[in-house]
Motif scaffolding. Structure first.
Motif, PDB file in Angstrom:
ATOM      1  N   HIS A 154       0.856  -1.190   0.000  1.00  9.45           N
ATOM      2  CA  HIS A 154       0.000   0.000   0.000  1.00  9.45           C
ATOM      3  C   HIS A 154       0.893   1.241   0.000  1.00  9.45           C
ATOM      4  O   HIS A 154       2.129   1.141   0.130  1.00  9.45           O
ATOM      5  CB  HIS A 154      -0.955  -0.005   1.201  1.00  9.45           C
ATOM      6  CG  HIS A 154      -0.281  -0.198   2.527  1.00  9.45           C
ATOM      7  ND1 HIS A 154       0.423   0.797   3.162  1.00  9.45           N
ATOM      8  CD2 HIS A 154      -0.196  -1.292   3.330  1.00  9.45           C
ATOM      9  CE1 HIS A 154       0.905   0.354   4.312  1.00  9.45           C
ATOM     10  NE2 HIS A 154       0.546  -0.927   4.424  1.00  9.45           N
ATOM     11  N   THR A 185      -4.191  -5.934  -1.341  1.00  7.22           N
ATOM     12  CA  THR A 185      -4.060  -4.484  -1.383  1.00  7.22           C
ATOM     13  C   THR A 185      -5.433  -3.822  -1.452  1.00  7.22           C
ATOM     14  O   THR A 185      -5.709  -2.845  -0.754  1.00  7.22           O
ATOM     15  CB  THR A 185      -3.197  -4.051  -2.586  1.00  7.22           C
ATOM     16  OG1 THR A 185      -1.884  -4.608  -2.452  1.00  7.22           O
ATOM     17  CG2 THR A 185      -3.077  -2.539  -2.673  1.00  7.22           C
ATOM     18  N   TYR A 186      -6.299  -4.360  -2.280  1.00  6.90           N
ATOM     19  CA  TYR A 186      -7.674  -3.850  -2.394  1.00  6.90           C
ATOM     20  C   TYR A 186      -8.383  -3.900  -1.037  1.00  6.90           C
ATOM     21  O   TYR A 186      -9.057  -2.946  -0.636  1.00  6.90           O
ATOM     22  CB  TYR A 186      -8.433  -4.684  -3.432  1.00  6.90           C
ATOM     23  CG  TYR A 186      -9.892  -4.344  -3.561  1.00  6.90           C
ATOM     24  CD1 TYR A 186     -10.321  -3.283  -4.352  1.00  6.90           C
ATOM     25  CD2 TYR A 186     -10.864  -5.099  -2.890  1.00  6.90           C
ATOM     26  CE1 TYR A 186     -11.672  -2.972  -4.475  1.00  6.90           C
ATOM     27  CE2 TYR A 186     -12.206  -4.797  -3.003  1.00  6.90           C
ATOM     28  CZ  TYR A 186     -12.609  -3.737  -3.798  1.00  6.90           C
ATOM     29  OH  TYR A 186     -13.936  -3.425  -3.905  1.00  6.90           O
ATOM     30  N   TYR A 189      -7.060  -1.104   1.288  1.00  6.40           N
ATOM     31  CA  TYR A 189      -7.584   0.215   0.923  1.00  6.40           C
ATOM     32  C   TYR A 189      -9.069   0.346   1.263  1.00  6.40           C
ATOM     33  O   TYR A 189      -9.525   1.394   1.699  1.00  6.40           O
ATOM     34  CB  TYR A 189      -7.388   0.480  -0.573  1.00  6.40           C
ATOM     35  CG  TYR A 189      -5.971   0.787  -0.984  1.00  6.40           C
ATOM     36  CD1 TYR A 189      -5.111   1.517  -0.175  1.00  6.40           C
ATOM     37  CD2 TYR A 189      -5.483   0.360  -2.211  1.00  6.40           C
ATOM     38  CE1 TYR A 189      -3.813   1.798  -0.553  1.00  6.40           C
ATOM     39  CE2 TYR A 189      -4.186   0.640  -2.617  1.00  6.40           C
ATOM     40  CZ  TYR A 189      -3.350   1.357  -1.785  1.00  6.40           C
ATOM     41  OH  TYR A 189      -2.068   1.638  -2.175  1.00  6.40           O
ATOM     42  N   SER A 190      -9.820  -0.731   1.059  1.00  4.12           N
ATOM     43  CA  SER A 190     -11.270  -0.659   1.249  1.00  4.12           C
ATOM     44  C   SER A 190     -11.657  -0.423   2.703  1.00  4.12           C
ATOM     45  O   SER A 190     -12.761   0.041   2.993  1.00  4.12           O
ATOM     46  CB  SER A 190     -11.948  -1.931   0.730  1.00  4.12           C
ATOM     47  OG  SER A 190     -11.585  -3.061   1.517  1.00  4.12           O
ATOM     48  N   HIS A 194     -13.522   3.297   0.070  1.00  3.09           N
ATOM     49  CA  HIS A 194     -14.053   2.490  -1.029  1.00  3.09           C
ATOM     50  C   HIS A 194     -13.600   3.065  -2.369  1.00  3.09           C
ATOM     51  O   HIS A 194     -13.234   2.313  -3.285  1.00  3.09           O
ATOM     52  CB  HIS A 194     -15.580   2.463  -0.953  1.00  3.09           C
ATOM     53  CG  HIS A 194     -16.228   1.762  -2.103  1.00  3.09           C
ATOM     54  ND1 HIS A 194     -16.243   0.385  -2.234  1.00  3.09           N
ATOM     55  CD2 HIS A 194     -16.871   2.250  -3.207  1.00  3.09           C
ATOM     56  CE1 HIS A 194     -16.868   0.053  -3.343  1.00  3.09           C
ATOM     57  NE2 HIS A 194     -17.264   1.162  -3.954  1.00  3.09           N
ATOM     58  N   ALA A 197      -9.949   2.205  -3.066  1.00  2.00           N
ATOM     59  CA  ALA A 197      -9.834   0.776  -3.363  1.00  2.00           C
ATOM     60  C   ALA A 197     -10.275   0.476  -4.793  1.00  2.00           C
ATOM     61  O   ALA A 197      -9.602  -0.265  -5.525  1.00  2.00           O
ATOM     62  CB  ALA A 197     -10.659  -0.037  -2.369  1.00  2.00           C
ATOM     63  N   GLU A 198     -11.404   1.041  -5.196  1.00  2.00           N
ATOM     64  CA  GLU A 198     -11.911   0.808  -6.548  1.00  2.00           C
ATOM     65  C   GLU A 198     -10.988   1.418  -7.596  1.00  2.00           C
ATOM     66  O   GLU A 198     -10.780   0.834  -8.669  1.00  2.00           O
ATOM     67  CB  GLU A 198     -13.326   1.374  -6.681  1.00  2.00           C
ATOM     68  CG  GLU A 198     -14.381   0.618  -5.879  1.00  2.00           C
ATOM     69  CD  GLU A 198     -14.523  -0.836  -6.324  1.00  2.00           C
ATOM     70  OE1 GLU A 198     -14.377  -1.123  -7.531  1.00  2.00           O
ATOM     71  OE2 GLU A 198     -14.782  -1.688  -5.449  1.00  2.00           O
ATOM     72  N   TYR A 200      -7.750   1.811  -7.296  1.00  2.00           N
ATOM     73  CA  TYR A 200      -6.586   0.920  -7.367  1.00  2.00           C
ATOM     74  C   TYR A 200      -6.869  -0.303  -8.222  1.00  2.00           C
ATOM     75  O   TYR A 200      -6.096  -0.640  -9.131  1.00  2.00           O
ATOM     76  CB  TYR A 200      -6.174   0.483  -5.954  1.00  2.00           C
ATOM     77  CG  TYR A 200      -5.328  -0.764  -5.952  1.00  2.00           C
ATOM     78  CD1 TYR A 200      -3.993  -0.711  -6.335  1.00  2.00           C
ATOM     79  CD2 TYR A 200      -5.872  -2.001  -5.615  1.00  2.00           C
ATOM     80  CE1 TYR A 200      -3.218  -1.865  -6.376  1.00  2.00           C
ATOM     81  CE2 TYR A 200      -5.104  -3.156  -5.642  1.00  2.00           C
ATOM     82  CZ  TYR A 200      -3.778  -3.079  -6.024  1.00  2.00           C
ATOM     83  OH  TYR A 200      -3.013  -4.228  -6.073  1.00  2.00           O
TER      84      TYR A 200
END
Length: 249
Positions: A154, A185-186, A189-190, A194, A197-198, A200
């Motif tokens: 991240h 990783t998603y 971030y989420s 949100h 994350a999206e 990425y």
């Protein structure tokens, strides 16, 4: 040995800057091999030409395991971005390009991802035995090319130093499926955003040719494995919801 005040405190260790080197001093409860395992992973990444701090020594300080490594002067991209969120896409593109360089490396001589995730799932107290069994069966059915995966990738583990970006914190790295690493990783971030994350996941898929559903098939396995980690800021209910969504019994 008086190292002074830590410059950072993580879940497993305290980080000190002393005589222009970084000292990572591990907590007492960890396995006696923790520092050696992390050291070998970081050395492996360094040996493959990645921009990684050089290991200087593995030792003990006041009875605690410690790794001494090169100090990288700079700031994390996460810190830089937090002051300038309109540049999120710019920095996310940089991070994805670096992660893809990691994922190009064939890896066999470090910890195996399948074994690592299996152990974590088995030790997750929040999971019942039926879920553990189903998730491990699903994990063992996964087929993939074994590539280097950071495991905790991240923006806060990327240090901007002059015109170079240095990748730190290799303790969770393994030889495994890049799709699992992308989902990890998603997932990280989420927890905080949100939208980030999206962004990425979209950028990674566009740059790599991966399909989003290929990444999301790892969702219940990675979420379940994270339940075994000691992360005070994480919400176990969030992770269990992901497990139940993608792996209903």
């Amino acid at each position: 040995m008086k190292l002074g005040t830590p410059i950072a405190i993580g879940n497993t260790a305290k980080i000190y800057l002393y005589k222009n080197n970084i000292y990572k001093v591990f907590n007492d409860y960890l396995s006696e091999t923790e520092s050696l395992i992390e050291c070998e992973k970081q050395k492996y990444a360094y040996s493959r030409g990645l921009s990684v701090p050089k290991i200087i020594d593995v030792t003990k300080i006041d009875g605690k395991q410690a790794i001494i490594m090169e100090y990288i002067k700079g700031r994390s991209i996460g810190d830089i971005l937090s002051e300038n969120m309109e540049q999120a896409e710019y920095y996310m593109n940089i991070s994805v390009a670096i992660q893809q360089e990691i994922h190009k490396i064939e890896a066999h001589s470090i910890e195996n991802m399948t074994g690592k995730l299996s152990r974590q799932i088995e030790s997750a107290n929040s999971l019942n035995n039926k879920h553990k069994s189903a998730l491990i069966k699903s994990l063992n059915r996964m087929t993939f090319k074994s590539r280097l995966c950071h495991g905790d990738y991240h923006l806060f583990n990327l240090i901007m130093s002059d015109n170079n970006v240095v990748i730190i914190d290799w303790v969770d790295s393994s030889a495994g499926d890049i799709r699992a690493d992308v989902y990890r990783t998603y997932l990280l971030y989420s927890h905080f955003s949100h939208e980030l994350a999206e962004m990425y996941l979209q950028i990674y898929c566009e740059k790599s040719g991966l399909v989003k559903d290929e990444v999301l098939q790892w969702a219940p396995i990675i979420a379940a494995a994270r339940l075994a980690e000691i992360v005070p800021s994480e919400n176990p209910e969030r992770l269990l919801k992901i497990v139940n969504q993608y792996c209903p019994l």
